[in-house]
Design an enzyme around this catalytic site. Sequence first.
Site, PDB file in Angstrom:
ATOM      1  CB  ALA A  58      83.768  -1.685 -84.187  1.00 40.74           C
ATOM      2  CE  LYS A  86      88.010  -3.591 -85.010  1.00 40.46           C
ATOM      3  NZ  LYS A  86      86.804  -3.718 -85.846  1.00 40.46           N
TER       4      LYS A  86
HETATM    5  P1  FAD Z   1      70.143   4.323 -90.372  1.00 40.45           P
HETATM    6  O1  FAD Z   1      71.060   4.633 -89.275  1.00 40.45           O
HETATM    7  O2  FAD Z   1      68.984   3.424 -90.082  1.00 40.45           O
HETATM    8  O3  FAD Z   1      69.567   5.724 -90.918  1.00 40.45           O
HETATM    9  C1  FAD Z   1      68.414   5.799 -91.704  1.00 40.45           C
HETATM   10  C2  FAD Z   1      68.059   7.259 -91.912  1.00 40.45           C
HETATM   11  O4  FAD Z   1      66.983   7.325 -92.825  1.00 40.45           O
HETATM   12  C3  FAD Z   1      67.612   7.996 -90.653  1.00 40.45           C
HETATM   13  O5  FAD Z   1      68.200   9.264 -90.609  1.00 40.45           O
HETATM   14  C4  FAD Z   1      66.104   8.151 -90.848  1.00 40.45           C
HETATM   15  O6  FAD Z   1      65.609   9.304 -90.213  1.00 40.45           O
HETATM   16  C5  FAD Z   1      66.041   8.268 -92.356  1.00 40.45           C
HETATM   17  N1  FAD Z   1      64.718   7.966 -92.900  1.00 40.45           N
HETATM   18  C6  FAD Z   1      64.073   6.777 -92.867  1.00 40.45           C
HETATM   19  N2  FAD Z   1      62.861   6.919 -93.446  1.00 40.45           N
HETATM   20  C7  FAD Z   1      62.765   8.196 -93.867  1.00 40.45           C
HETATM   21  C8  FAD Z   1      61.759   8.949 -94.529  1.00 40.45           C
HETATM   22  N3  FAD Z   1      60.586   8.423 -94.895  1.00 40.45           N
HETATM   23  N4  FAD Z   1      61.997  10.254 -94.782  1.00 40.45           N
HETATM   24  C9  FAD Z   1      63.184  10.832 -94.423  1.00 40.45           C
HETATM   25  N5  FAD Z   1      64.160  10.159 -93.808  1.00 40.45           N
HETATM   26  C10 FAD Z   1      63.955   8.862 -93.528  1.00 40.45           C
HETATM   27  N6  FAD Z   1      78.831  -1.260 -88.814  1.00 40.45           N
HETATM   28  C11 FAD Z   1      80.143  -1.172 -88.549  1.00 40.45           C
HETATM   29  O7  FAD Z   1      80.911  -0.757 -89.408  1.00 40.45           O
HETATM   30  N7  FAD Z   1      80.638  -1.557 -87.348  1.00 40.45           N
HETATM   31  C12 FAD Z   1      79.862  -2.079 -86.374  1.00 40.45           C
HETATM   32  O8  FAD Z   1      80.345  -2.370 -85.291  1.00 40.45           O
HETATM   33  C13 FAD Z   1      78.481  -2.232 -86.647  1.00 40.45           C
HETATM   34  N8  FAD Z   1      77.651  -2.768 -85.732  1.00 40.45           N
HETATM   35  C14 FAD Z   1      76.339  -2.939 -86.041  1.00 40.45           C
HETATM   36  C15 FAD Z   1      75.496  -3.608 -85.154  1.00 40.45           C
HETATM   37  C16 FAD Z   1      74.170  -3.847 -85.495  1.00 40.45           C
HETATM   38  C17 FAD Z   1      73.284  -4.612 -84.558  1.00 40.45           C
HETATM   39  C18 FAD Z   1      73.651  -3.346 -86.714  1.00 40.45           C
HETATM   40  C19 FAD Z   1      72.216  -3.575 -87.094  1.00 40.45           C
HETATM   41  C20 FAD Z   1      74.468  -2.659 -87.577  1.00 40.45           C
HETATM   42  C21 FAD Z   1      75.814  -2.462 -87.271  1.00 40.45           C
HETATM   43  N9  FAD Z   1      76.672  -1.839 -88.159  1.00 40.45           N
HETATM   44  C22 FAD Z   1      77.996  -1.768 -87.899  1.00 40.45           C
HETATM   45  C23 FAD Z   1      76.164  -1.216 -89.383  1.00 40.45           C
HETATM   46  C24 FAD Z   1      75.991   0.299 -89.167  1.00 40.45           C
HETATM   47  O9  FAD Z   1      75.217   0.525 -88.011  1.00 40.45           O
HETATM   48  C25 FAD Z   1      75.304   0.918 -90.363  1.00 40.45           C
HETATM   49  O10 FAD Z   1      75.975   0.529 -91.523  1.00 40.45           O
HETATM   50  C26 FAD Z   1      75.347   2.422 -90.261  1.00 40.45           C
HETATM   51  O11 FAD Z   1      74.844   2.867 -89.038  1.00 40.45           O
HETATM   52  C27 FAD Z   1      74.589   3.055 -91.387  1.00 40.45           C
HETATM   53  O12 FAD Z   1      73.218   3.025 -91.193  1.00 40.45           O
HETATM   54  P2  FAD Z   1      72.331   3.825 -92.237  1.00 40.45           P
HETATM   55  O13 FAD Z   1      72.759   5.238 -92.216  1.00 40.45           O
HETATM   56  O14 FAD Z   1      72.348   3.083 -93.513  1.00 40.45           O
HETATM   57  O15 FAD Z   1      70.845   3.678 -91.656  1.00 40.45           O
END
Ligand code: FAD
Length: 530
Positions: A58, A86
């Site tokens: 969302a 939304k």
């Molecule tokens: P992640 O999705 O965790 O990605 C991490 C990446 O790093 C992966 O590709 C993994 O493979 C890589 N990686 C890790 N270690 C290594 C390594 N050693 N070598 C190479 N690659 C590596 N945000 C919203 O705006 N709306 C919402 O409704 C919302 N709901 C949420 C609900 C929950 C319960 C949570 C926890 C979060 C929510 N969020 C929401 C936040 C949102 O999910 C995140 O901001 C978004 O998904 C970004 O995540 P990210 O890419 O930072 O991390």
Amino acid sequence: MAQQGQGETTGRIGKVVIVGGGTAGWMTASYLVAAFGDRVDVTLVESGRVGTIGVGEATFSDIRHFFEFLQLEEKDWMPACNATYKLAVRFENWREPGHHFYHPFEQLRSVDGFPLTDWWLRHPTTTRFDTDCFVMASLCDANRSPRYLDGTLIDQDFVERGDKPLARSTIAEFQGAQFPYAYHFEASLLAEFLRDYAIERGVRHVVDDVLDVERDHRGWIERLRTEEHGAVGGDLFVDCTGFKGLLINKALGEPFESYQDSLPNDSAVALQVPLDMDREPLRPCTTATAQDAGWIWTIPLISRVGTGYVYARDYLDPEEAERTLREFVGPEAADVPANHIRMRIGRTRRSWVNNCVAIGLSSGFVEPLESTGIFFIHHAIEQLVKFFPGGDWDPSLRTLYNNSVAHVMDGVREFLVLHYRGAKRADNQYWRDTKTREVPEALAERMARWQSKLPDSETVFPYYHGLPPYSYNCILLGTGGIPVRPSPALDIADEKAALLEFQAIRDKARRLVEELPTQNEYFAAMRAQV
Ligand code: FAD
């Protein structure tokens, strides 16, 4: 390579390496190619073994600027990501069982210098501030789409800006304006869509694990050691590795500052529940339903509902949380696997250190009560482009970036704390503790002021954080636990114009509910054309 500026030579950053292929990684990669084309060489390294967080569906209405910047129209990406509209967040049971209110994407009107919510406090036309002061609340109640079947957007005398797609606009340019809706989408499909977008435009994609981060004598990152592709070197490294903060926290040692003293929810359990769009209404809002130790989100997408219980482990164990969530959803959830998540709430002290910038969960996160995670990412990427370094790595650019990112998260923290402080609910220890837990000092002062005069731009968190004053009004009036008084001036001011405005909102809402298709009808038509 040197580049001539106004009499100065700053040089140029040639190579950006992004680690992480979640929403943050691919949003960053695609935005950087949209901003700089092939003048910057972008590589994204993601593990084939470590998954993404798998939630985050969302958004905020500012997300529109992200897609515009990428020159994407809704028809280009929405069907591919099972996306829906939304118009608001719907809060259920935060005041008392059976009560709901909306926090809509709609600027608040003013009459004779007073926001309409102030007038409503003095002259409430019904018991619902949301349907009295905002058109969008009625559209949500009636499950309406904000667009007609031919794609035309509802007329917008209440928005500063019309429907101008593909203008390459940014949040920064339109702060203060309010587009009337955001999106829900499947996170994994969006990441795939953006991956293809970025790769087509030249981003190099490496699927491999980063095993080690090598730094020079100053502590700047020189290269990453990967398992199968050897060394990956670059100038600027973007840490999108999620909660682990592999580069910023682990390698560079930048501390993480927890918000948990004021926001204790540290866990979530999520389910992806199948939905039959032909039978179930698609609500055009995210719903946050208060529970005994937190709240449950409900995000309607085409073909499934994303749902999850956000809770505090100090009050509830994961098994009980999962049981509660399954009961809440009903029999559709029976065979669906649960995703249990530990959340790191707070922010990395400085998101940009030396030549490493953290974006996404590695930079910071607050519970998703107002869907701010992807907004944080989008805001950070815009700031990165704005403060993109030259070859001299001017430290002022880093400082400006870090201040801006910190302000956004600190401001949102205050806003979320207000939800719990404001909630009238105090029926168990979890909810009673929300009233006595310490809050950031400045917020305590602000809340005291708001009891005498509803929030306005001079009394909310003073830096940009994505939430305008009317958002605070909605939460105060909706949650109902903090007593607020009408302005004495409105006892003696003539209310005629305000009453006419309430009537205009009612008329407009009635007309739009009659004219607009439901979300189900709108998306059935859109998908039939793809
Ligand atoms: P992640 O999705 O965790 O990605 C991490 C990446 O790093 C992966 O590709 C993994 O493979 C890589 N990686 C890790 N270690 C290594 C390594 N050693 N070598 C190479 N690659 C590596 N945000 C919203 O705006 N709306 C919402 O409704 C919302 N709901 C949420 C609900 C929950 C319960 C949570 C926890 C979060 C929510 N969020 C929401 C936040 C949102 O999910 C995140 O901001 C978004 O998904 C970004 O995540 P990210 O890419 O930072 O991390």
